[in-house]
Enzyme design. Structure first.
Site, short mmCIF file in Angstrom:
data_model
loop_
_atom_site.label_atom_id
_atom_site.label_comp_id
_atom_site.label_asym_id
_atom_site.label_seq_id
_atom_site.Cartn_x
_atom_site.Cartn_y
_atom_site.Cartn_z
N GLU A 1 0.87 -1.22 -0.02
CA GLU A 1 -0.01 -0.01 0.02
C GLU A 1 0.86 1.15 -0.01
O GLU A 1 1.99 0.98 0.16
CB GLU A 1 -0.91 0.05 1.31
CG GLU A 1 -1.81 -1.21 1.29
CD GLU A 1 -2.50 -0.99 2.59
OE1 GLU A 1 -2.64 -0.18 3.40
OE2 GLU A 1 -3.59 -2.12 2.41
N SER B 1 7.38 -2.51 3.08
CA SER B 1 8.04 -3.48 3.90
C SER B 1 7.42 -3.81 5.28
O SER B 1 7.55 -4.90 5.60
CB SER B 1 9.44 -2.97 4.45
OG SER B 1 10.26 -2.35 3.16
N ARG C 1 9.70 -15.46 -3.24
CA ARG C 1 11.08 -15.22 -3.34
C ARG C 1 12.00 -16.05 -3.88
O ARG C 1 13.04 -15.60 -4.24
CB ARG C 1 11.69 -15.01 -1.85
CG ARG C 1 10.77 -13.65 -1.15
CD ARG C 1 11.09 -13.49 0.28
NE ARG C 1 10.27 -11.94 0.75
CZ ARG C 1 9.83 -12.13 1.84
NH1 ARG C 1 10.07 -12.80 2.94
NH2 ARG C 1 9.14 -10.93 2.18
N GLU D 1 8.95 -8.06 -3.51
CA GLU D 1 8.76 -9.41 -2.87
C GLU D 1 9.87 -9.34 -1.46
O GLU D 1 10.16 -10.47 -1.09
CB GLU D 1 9.09 -10.56 -3.47
CG GLU D 1 7.81 -10.52 -4.76
CD GLU D 1 7.50 -12.01 -5.22
OE1 GLU D 1 7.71 -12.90 -4.65
OE2 GLU D 1 6.84 -11.83 -6.36
#
Ligand code: CAA
Length: 399
Positions: free
Chosen positions: A139, A144, A255, A375
């Site tokens: 957002e 993070s 990941r 990611e």
């Protein structure tokens, strides 16, 4: 030694690729060279989504590699997936991220956490490329810091009322299905977050303008607005309040996909640098015969080999059902740093030619940068790995 706490496993160090893995590598390599390579420079320049190429990726089975055959996928293992991803990313990192998000964030998430009805309804479409998926976690003020979700999903009984804004959404403009994370019980913090399957033609879903990015320019990245979107109760993914855990588990697999993308970008830049260094002459001999260039190639080859071992190992451990939380972060951290470092060196080896589009390596350098960011940034991967160290979950080498 508690095996399931982390990847504290010392019994699987070397593994062999099967004939099937080699066949997948060859098929992905051929596809990348024949279908993706011809237009890759133009698509990057024009920010043009590879619609036709993605359709063909669906036909080839590259968009649902981890989806079981009963749901229309290829039913392959994670090792096959990273092998294919490396080959696609060697040539076209934009196509690779489209593939990665669809496979490991969207399809795998639904297959792992979805109800039987959700799997039957959505997986066959997503696995074949009829629909593309997007993963909507970030957002404007929660990147993070992913627990700080501001998007809300109010429980209205038969449905949830979804309101909020998502940022940096890969496949944002082309996807037909979003996995959206939203807060239902703010008083419970991250335990109040839910995940939802949202179809993009539902009323109230608005796609924001396309981002004009430094790299992976042929993939489309948008912000998305959800305004009073009615999400049927049966479209909640997982149990009430399980959304954040789902996001974390899905990202662990994601990941590995991005690590494979980074590996591919680095390997592609190395391959082009090696070819160039053999034919380009300076001071009376090919530049590969100058130590300054030869040593750069030696560094590249060594780092790429190390990245490949780490990425393949993470994938293989996931296939064995191990907890690969820290290992996938290690693979992404290392492979993305290798990609950035060595695409920069690839431009240096090419000199002035490396700075123009025709020689591909400048695009690879721009594409590499995002692998250190999305990611989970490199800094987030350090957090995940260091927490595993603190919990004693990593094999140390002296035990
Ligand atoms: N598996 C399962 N559960 C996990 C987990 C994991 N890997 N990681 C954390 N959790 C659980 C924790 O156990 C905790 O649960 P309990 O309270 O029940 O114990 C809960 O989640 C919260 O965890 P933390 O307290 O560790 O939370 P935190 O605020 O410190 O954040 C973080 C942890 C690792 C930093 C996490 O926020 C994170 O990964 N951030 C990065 C987000 C990210 O990667 N965003 C990328 C966007 S998607 C994208 O880029 C896609 C695209 O389009 C390409």
């Amino acid at each position: 030694m508690a095996e399931d706490q982390g990847y504290k496993i010392v019994d699987v160090v070397v593994f062999e690729l099967t004939e099937e893995h080699l066949a997948i590598r060859e098929a992905a390599r051929d596809f990348a060279e024949q279908v993706l390579l011809p237009g890759v420079i133009e698509r990057d320049r024009e920010m043009r989504f590879p619609h036709e190429e993605v359709r063909q990726m669906g036909e080839m089975g590259f968009l649902g590699m981890l989806v079981r055959e009963e749901y229309g996928g290829s039913g392959m293992d994670n090792l096959s997936y990273v092998i294919a991803m490396e080959e696609i990313a060697k040539v076209d990192a934009s196509a690779a991220v489209i593939m990665s998000v669809n496979n490991s964030l969207v399809c795998w998430g639904i297959q792992e956490y979805g109800t039987e009805e959700q799997k039957q309804k959505y997986l066959p479409r997503l696995a074949t490329g009829e629909w593309i998926g997007a993963f909507c976690l970030s957002e404007p003020e929660a990147g993070s810091d992913a627990t700080s979700q501001k998007t809300t999903a109010e429980d209205k009984g038969d449905y949830y009322l979804l309101n909020g804004v998502k940022n940096w959404i890969t496949n944002g403009g082309t996807s037909r299905l979003h996995i959206v994370f939203a807060q239902t019980h703010p008083e419970k913090g991250h335990k109040g977050i839910n995940a939802f399957l949202v179809e993009t033609d539902w009323e109230g879903v608005q796609i924001g303008p396309k981002e004009d990015k430094m790299g992976i320019r042929a993939s489309d990245t948008h912000s998305i607005m959800y305004e009073n979107v009615r999400v049927p109760r049966e479209n909640r993914l997982g149990e009430d309040g399980q959304g954040f855990k789902i996001a974390m588990k899905v990202l662990t697999g994601g990941r590995i996909g991005i690590a494979a993308q980074a590996l591919g970008i680095a390997a592609g830049a190395y391959q082009r640098s090696l070819e160039y260094a053999k034919v380009r002459r300076a001071f009376g001999k090919p530049i590969i015969d100058h130590q300054a260039v030869a040593f750069k190639l030696a560094e590249m080859a060594t780092d790429i080999e190390a990245a490949r071992v780490l990425v393949y190992r993470a994938a293989h451990m996931k296939d064995l059902g191990r907890d690969v939380t820290a290992l996938s972060s290690m693979a992404k951290l290392f492979a993305s740093e290798v990609a950035m470092r060595h695409t920069t060196e690839a431009v240096q080896i090419h000199g002035g030619y490396g700075y123009v589009r025709e020689y591909h390596v400048e695009r690879m350098m721009r594409d590499a940068k995002i692998t250190q960011i999305y990611e989970g940034t490199s800094e987030i991967q350090h957090i995940v790995i260091s927490r595993a160290i603190r919990k004693g979950q990593l094999y140390q080498g002296w035990e």
